[in-house]
Design an enzyme around this catalytic site. Structure first.
Site, short mmCIF file in Angstrom:
data_model
loop_
_atom_site.label_atom_id
_atom_site.label_comp_id
_atom_site.label_asym_id
_atom_site.label_seq_id
_atom_site.Cartn_x
_atom_site.Cartn_y
_atom_site.Cartn_z
N HIS A 66 -0.30 11.80 6.39
CA HIS A 66 -0.37 12.78 5.38
C HIS A 66 -1.26 13.22 4.15
O HIS A 66 -1.61 11.92 3.76
CB HIS A 66 1.22 12.79 4.84
CG HIS A 66 1.38 11.53 4.17
ND1 HIS A 66 1.35 11.47 2.76
CD2 HIS A 66 1.61 10.37 4.48
CE1 HIS A 66 1.74 10.26 2.25
NE2 HIS A 66 2.08 9.66 3.33
N ASP A 68 -0.56 14.95 1.60
CA ASP A 68 0.01 15.13 0.33
C ASP A 68 0.45 13.90 -0.72
O ASP A 68 0.57 12.90 0.10
CB ASP A 68 1.27 15.90 0.39
CG ASP A 68 2.28 15.26 1.44
OD1 ASP A 68 1.84 14.66 2.45
OD2 ASP A 68 3.67 15.20 1.03
N ASP A 99 -1.67 5.46 -0.51
CA ASP A 99 -0.59 6.46 0.34
C ASP A 99 -0.85 8.01 0.12
O ASP A 99 -0.51 8.72 -0.78
CB ASP A 99 0.73 6.12 -0.57
CG ASP A 99 1.98 6.67 0.33
OD1 ASP A 99 1.73 7.05 1.52
OD2 ASP A 99 3.01 6.81 -0.13
N GLU A 133 4.95 15.19 3.67
CA GLU A 133 5.62 13.78 3.97
C GLU A 133 6.40 13.58 2.79
O GLU A 133 7.53 13.05 2.90
CB GLU A 133 4.63 12.77 4.59
CG GLU A 133 5.43 11.66 5.16
CD GLU A 133 5.77 10.60 4.49
OE1 GLU A 133 6.42 9.76 4.71
OE2 GLU A 133 5.19 10.55 3.03
N GLU A 134 5.79 13.73 1.82
CA GLU A 134 6.50 13.05 0.49
C GLU A 134 7.72 13.98 -0.16
O GLU A 134 8.47 13.46 -0.85
CB GLU A 134 5.23 13.04 -0.72
CG GLU A 134 4.22 12.00 -0.24
CD GLU A 134 4.80 10.48 -0.20
OE1 GLU A 134 5.77 10.08 -0.34
OE2 GLU A 134 3.62 9.82 -0.23
N GLU A 162 0.62 4.63 7.35
CA GLU A 162 1.18 4.25 5.98
C GLU A 162 0.93 3.13 5.75
O GLU A 162 0.85 2.30 6.61
CB GLU A 162 2.61 4.27 6.42
CG GLU A 162 3.38 5.84 6.51
CD GLU A 162 3.40 6.66 5.41
OE1 GLU A 162 3.41 6.05 4.39
OE2 GLU A 162 3.75 7.86 5.68
N HIS A 348 2.95 5.25 -5.25
CA HIS A 348 3.60 5.86 -6.12
C HIS A 348 3.74 5.79 -7.77
O HIS A 348 4.41 5.98 -8.56
CB HIS A 348 5.23 6.17 -5.68
CG HIS A 348 5.29 6.76 -4.11
ND1 HIS A 348 6.46 7.23 -3.80
CD2 HIS A 348 4.67 6.79 -3.32
CE1 HIS A 348 6.23 7.92 -2.55
NE2 HIS A 348 5.08 7.43 -2.40
#
Length: 375
Positions: A66, A68, A99, A133-134, A162, A348
């Site tokens: 992903h 995003d 990520d 995805e997030e 991932e 994150h």
């Protein structure tokens, strides 16, 4: 000397792709893939950009990921602006470094090197990329998979980038994931004055014994591949905010992370039987965000383990813990699915970062997997 993996990762990080905004990341990847002979099919749904790309024919190995990212948080707390990638002491800093823009860069460069070495490779190499995805993940990989399944596309193996690693790249490979089921439960009572409880029906008091029993249930013992099923209450809401009003309703939200020992229907049935046991008046809504899946030892797991052992000289753990990923959707196609990516210690977080050398290593591992499965 410049490194193509790091350069591409930096270019991707500079694009502030807050979910589901792709911010030009996929256009950059598509340009690189088309240059080496990939056919690219954009698959946009709603506000989400996706693409499916392939090169070759036959047995198919897809790389999934992903573009995003989650919000950066307080930018003033970053050592450098979150969307201005910088390298300090060998670490690449920036939102999405781990990520998972670092993995995306490693995938693309690995594909470029692979095609240069094997221009007439025997199998099909593919990419499945999304910008959602997030966040809700409703218009991303799940929609692409549904489209591919409707036309009977072949997908034998899928490597999701991932960030699976914990201390060094490749120390953990995710070869499955638990299922995730959320219950939104409302217990109905009768609102009234706290001084006149006989004229009301307190839903909090009604629900308390049921919830006490619910949290103490042993759902299963897990198995060789999965830890025991976990149930956690996530949100509880009731009352008006006043200290003299008995609430009329109570909302409770709880989530199950469940193993292959259970099905979502088994969980639902047991919760409903508990509600009936305590004679509660209730409304319930369920949200199944993913079924559990497991990829056993086979060609894909063996290829990934071999690549890690070759380049990092460690034997990876095969685990199924952690949250859900888009692998849960891809597994529906009958594909073998594993996750291999960089260290996840800062994902994150403020000052998200990844070891630059790890991304170079990851690109080599990805290329070796390609060589073992579709060369």
């Amino acid at each position: 000397m410049s490194c193509p993996v790091i350069e591409l990762a930096q270019q991707l990080i500079r694009r502030p792709s807050l979910s589901p905004d792709d911010a030009g990341c996929q256009a950059l990847m598509i340009e690189r893939l088309r240059a080496i002979g990939f056919t690219v099919e954009p698959m946009d749904f709603g506000d989400t950009q996706n693409f499916w790309a392939w090169r070759g024919h036959g047995e198919t190995l897809a790389f999934a990921g992903h573009t995003d990212v989650v919000p950066a948080g307080d930018a003033d707390r970053w050592i450098n602006p979150p969307f201005e990638p910088t390298i300090r002491d060998g670490m690449l800093f920036g939102r999405g470094a781990a990520d998972m823009k670092g993995s995306l860069a490693a995938m693309v460069v690995a594909a470029e090197r692979f095609v240069a070495q094997y221009p007439n490779h025997r199998g099909r190499l593919a990419f499945l990329i999304t910008s959602d995805e997030e966040a809700s993940a409703k218009n991303g990989t799940v929609k692409v998979v549904e489209t591919l399944m409707a036309r009977n596309e072949r997908l034998d193996y899928c490597l999701v980038g991932e960030p699976s690693s914990t201390e060094v790249v490749g120390d953990v490979v995710k070869n499955g994931r638990r299922g995730s089921l959320t219950c939104n439960l409302t217990i109905h009572g009768v609102q009234g004055h706290v001084a006149y409880p006989h004229l009301a029906d307190n839903p909090v008091h009604r629900a308390a014994p049921m919830l006490a029993e619910l949290v103490n249930i042993e759902w299963d013992k897990g198995n060789e591949f999965f830890p025991p099923t976990s149930m956690q209450i996530a949100n509880v809401q009731s009352g008006t905010g006043s200290n003299n009003v008995i609430p009329g309703d109570m909302f409770v939200q709880f989530n199950f992370r469940f193993s292959t020992e259970l099905t979502d229907e088994m969980i639902k049935a047991r919760v409903v039987s508990l509600l009936e046991k305590y004679q509660l008046r209730y409304s319930v809504e369920w949200w199944l965000s993913g079924q559990p899946f497991l990829t056993g030892r086979g060609k894909l797991v063996d290829a990934v383990v071999s690549a890690i052992e070759h380049y990092n000289e460690i034997k990876p753990q095969l685990l199924t813990n952690g949250g859900t990923s888009d692998g849960r959707f891809i597994a529906r196609m009958g594909a073998q699915v594993v996750e291999l990516g960089p260290v996840n210690a800062t994902i994150h977080k403020i000052n998200e970062c990844v070891n630059a050398a790890d991304l170079q290593l990851l690109a080599r591992m990805y290329q070796r997997v390609m060589e073992q499965l579709v060369a």
